[in-house]
Write a protein that holds these residues in place. Structure first.
Motif, PDB file in Angstrom:
ATOM      1  N   TYR A 104      13.891 -15.118 -25.367  1.00 42.50           N
ATOM      2  CA  TYR A 104      12.885 -16.010 -24.810  1.00 42.50           C
ATOM      3  C   TYR A 104      11.605 -15.251 -24.525  1.00 42.50           C
ATOM      4  O   TYR A 104      11.579 -14.020 -24.543  1.00 42.50           O
ATOM      5  N   GLU A 105      10.531 -16.003 -24.276  1.00 46.71           N
ATOM      6  CA  GLU A 105       9.250 -15.404 -23.906  1.00 46.71           C
ATOM      7  C   GLU A 105       9.152 -15.369 -22.389  1.00 46.71           C
ATOM      8  O   GLU A 105       9.694 -16.231 -21.698  1.00 46.71           O
ATOM      9  N   MET A 106       8.437 -14.353 -21.891  1.00 47.64           N
ATOM     10  CA  MET A 106       8.186 -14.278 -20.454  1.00 47.64           C
ATOM     11  C   MET A 106       6.803 -13.701 -20.220  1.00 47.64           C
ATOM     12  O   MET A 106       6.180 -13.148 -21.117  1.00 47.64           O
TER      13      MET A 106
ATOM     14  N   GLN B 206       5.959  -6.025 -16.886  1.00 42.11           N
ATOM     15  CA  GLN B 206       5.420  -4.697 -16.604  1.00 42.11           C
ATOM     16  C   GLN B 206       5.592  -4.330 -15.129  1.00 42.11           C
ATOM     17  O   GLN B 206       5.912  -3.187 -14.794  1.00 42.11           O
ATOM     18  N   GLU B 207       5.382  -5.282 -14.247  1.00 46.33           N
ATOM     19  CA  GLU B 207       5.548  -5.031 -12.812  1.00 46.33           C
ATOM     20  C   GLU B 207       7.008  -4.673 -12.507  1.00 46.33           C
ATOM     21  O   GLU B 207       7.278  -3.755 -11.739  1.00 46.33           O
ATOM     22  N   PHE B 208       7.936  -5.400 -13.097  1.00 45.83           N
ATOM     23  CA  PHE B 208       9.360  -5.094 -12.909  1.00 45.83           C
ATOM     24  C   PHE B 208       9.649  -3.673 -13.378  1.00 45.83           C
ATOM     25  O   PHE B 208      10.351  -2.912 -12.702  1.00 45.83           O
ATOM     26  N   GLN B 209       9.107  -3.292 -14.524  1.00 40.14           N
ATOM     27  CA  GLN B 209       9.339  -1.949 -15.056  1.00 40.14           C
ATOM     28  C   GLN B 209       8.795  -0.880 -14.111  1.00 40.14           C
ATOM     29  O   GLN B 209       9.460   0.120 -13.853  1.00 40.14           O
TER      30      GLN B 209
ATOM     31  N   GLU C 179      12.225  -5.753 -23.561  1.00 39.25           N
ATOM     32  CA  GLU C 179      11.123  -6.217 -24.410  1.00 39.25           C
ATOM     33  C   GLU C 179      11.572  -6.186 -25.865  1.00 39.25           C
ATOM     34  O   GLU C 179      12.293  -5.287 -26.286  1.00 39.25           O
ATOM     35  N   ALA C 180      11.136  -7.171 -26.624  1.00 43.94           N
ATOM     36  CA  ALA C 180      11.546  -7.295 -28.023  1.00 43.94           C
ATOM     37  C   ALA C 180      10.339  -7.543 -28.915  1.00 43.94           C
ATOM     38  O   ALA C 180       9.219  -7.714 -28.433  1.00 43.94           O
ATOM     39  N   ILE C 181      10.599  -7.565 -30.208  1.00 46.94           N
ATOM     40  CA  ILE C 181       9.578  -7.793 -31.228  1.00 46.94           C
ATOM     41  C   ILE C 181       9.978  -9.031 -32.022  1.00 46.94           C
ATOM     42  O   ILE C 181      11.145  -9.189 -32.376  1.00 46.94           O
ATOM     43  N   LYS C 182       9.004  -9.886 -32.311  1.00 47.02           N
ATOM     44  CA  LYS C 182       9.263 -11.037 -33.174  1.00 47.02           C
ATOM     45  C   LYS C 182       8.715 -10.711 -34.554  1.00 47.02           C
ATOM     46  O   LYS C 182       7.522 -10.431 -34.712  1.00 47.02           O
ATOM     47  N   CYS C 183       9.567 -10.722 -35.543  1.00 49.26           N
ATOM     48  CA  CYS C 183       9.174 -10.389 -36.912  1.00 49.26           C
ATOM     49  C   CYS C 183       8.163 -11.424 -37.418  1.00 49.26           C
ATOM     50  O   CYS C 183       8.418 -12.622 -37.361  1.00 49.26           O
ATOM     51  N   PRO C 184       7.020 -10.957 -37.931  1.00 51.47           N
ATOM     52  CA  PRO C 184       6.022 -11.893 -38.443  1.00 51.47           C
ATOM     53  C   PRO C 184       6.439 -12.555 -39.758  1.00 51.47           C
ATOM     54  O   PRO C 184       5.870 -13.565 -40.145  1.00 51.47           O
ATOM     55  N   LYS C 185       7.441 -12.021 -40.433  1.00 59.04           N
ATOM     56  CA  LYS C 185       7.894 -12.588 -41.710  1.00 59.04           C
ATOM     57  C   LYS C 185       8.984 -13.647 -41.509  1.00 59.04           C
ATOM     58  O   LYS C 185       8.836 -14.773 -41.951  1.00 59.04           O
TER      59      LYS C 185
ATOM     60  N   ASP D 134      -2.077 -14.949 -18.599  1.00 58.61           N
ATOM     61  CA  ASP D 134      -1.155 -15.836 -19.299  1.00 58.61           C
ATOM     62  C   ASP D 134      -0.488 -15.185 -20.516  1.00 58.61           C
ATOM     63  O   ASP D 134       0.180 -15.860 -21.305  1.00 58.61           O
ATOM     64  N   ALA D 135      -0.624 -13.855 -20.658  1.00 59.56           N
ATOM     65  CA  ALA D 135      -0.021 -13.151 -21.797  1.00 59.56           C
ATOM     66  C   ALA D 135       1.501 -13.174 -21.691  1.00 59.56           C
ATOM     67  O   ALA D 135       2.066 -13.016 -20.603  1.00 59.56           O
ATOM     68  N   THR D 136       2.151 -13.386 -22.820  1.00 54.26           N
ATOM     69  CA  THR D 136       3.610 -13.403 -22.837  1.00 54.26           C
ATOM     70  C   THR D 136       4.133 -12.375 -23.835  1.00 54.26           C
ATOM     71  O   THR D 136       3.409 -11.958 -24.752  1.00 54.26           O
ATOM     72  N   ILE D 137       5.369 -11.963 -23.640  1.00 48.02           N
ATOM     73  CA  ILE D 137       6.048 -11.076 -24.573  1.00 48.02           C
ATOM     74  C   ILE D 137       7.422 -11.670 -24.868  1.00 48.02           C
ATOM     75  O   ILE D 137       7.932 -12.490 -24.098  1.00 48.02           O
ATOM     76  N   TRP D 138       7.994 -11.247 -25.981  1.00 49.34           N
ATOM     77  CA  TRP D 138       9.358 -11.648 -26.309  1.00 49.34           C
ATOM     78  C   TRP D 138      10.310 -10.679 -25.638  1.00 49.34           C
ATOM     79  O   TRP D 138      10.047  -9.469 -25.574  1.00 49.34           O
TER      80      TRP D 138
END
Length: 135
Positions: free
Chosen positions: A60-62, A68-71, A95-101, A44-48
């Motif tokens: 969005y999250e996916m 990873q499989e697509f890559q 793949e993206a990063i969500k700023c914690p600030k 159930d892990a998601t990435i931005w």
């Protein structure tokens, strides 16, 4: 050193350099590209992800496993292929990063070359820089 001894030494150096280059290329391309460095990804892990199409910009999250499989399936010539965007339909999602600030979502390295890859282009925060400064 005479010419008869120089030639085998030079050939040996060239062979060692080529072997080192092959090793670095094959074994160090790991991580996201599916090389030898792998970690278990929870189901159930998601990435931005973010669409880099200038007319879209969807964020969005996916599911991380699906990404990873697509890559792995579409990796060509050491370039990361873009996924199809849910909003615009272009192959421009990465793949993206969500700023914690400030919670801005951005592509790694968006702040430019020579800077921390995780630096937020909006608020300029970098967790890697902060960790480095704490040492």
């Amino acid at each position: 050193m005479d010419e008869a001894k120089k030639k085998p030494v030079m050939i040996g150096i060239i062979v060692v350099c080529l072997a080192a280059a092959a090793y670095i290329t094959f074994f160090r391309s790991g991580g996201r590209s599916g090389g030898p460095i792998r970690r278990e990804i929870a189901e159930d892990a998601t990435i931005w992800v973010k669409c880099v199409n200038s007319r879209c910009g969807a964020v969005y999250e996916m599911n991380e496993r699906a990404y990873q499989e697509f890559q792995r399936e579409h990796l060509a010539d050491d370039t990361e292929p873009g996924m199809i965007c849910e909003k615009c339909g272009k192959a421009s999602v990465f793949e993206a990063i969500k700023c914690p600030k400030c919670e801005n979502v951005f592509i790694s390295g968006e702040s430019g070359p020579g800077d921390f890859a995780d630096r937020c282009p909006k608020c300029k925060y970098s967790a890697h820089e902060e960790a480095k400064n704490e040492k």
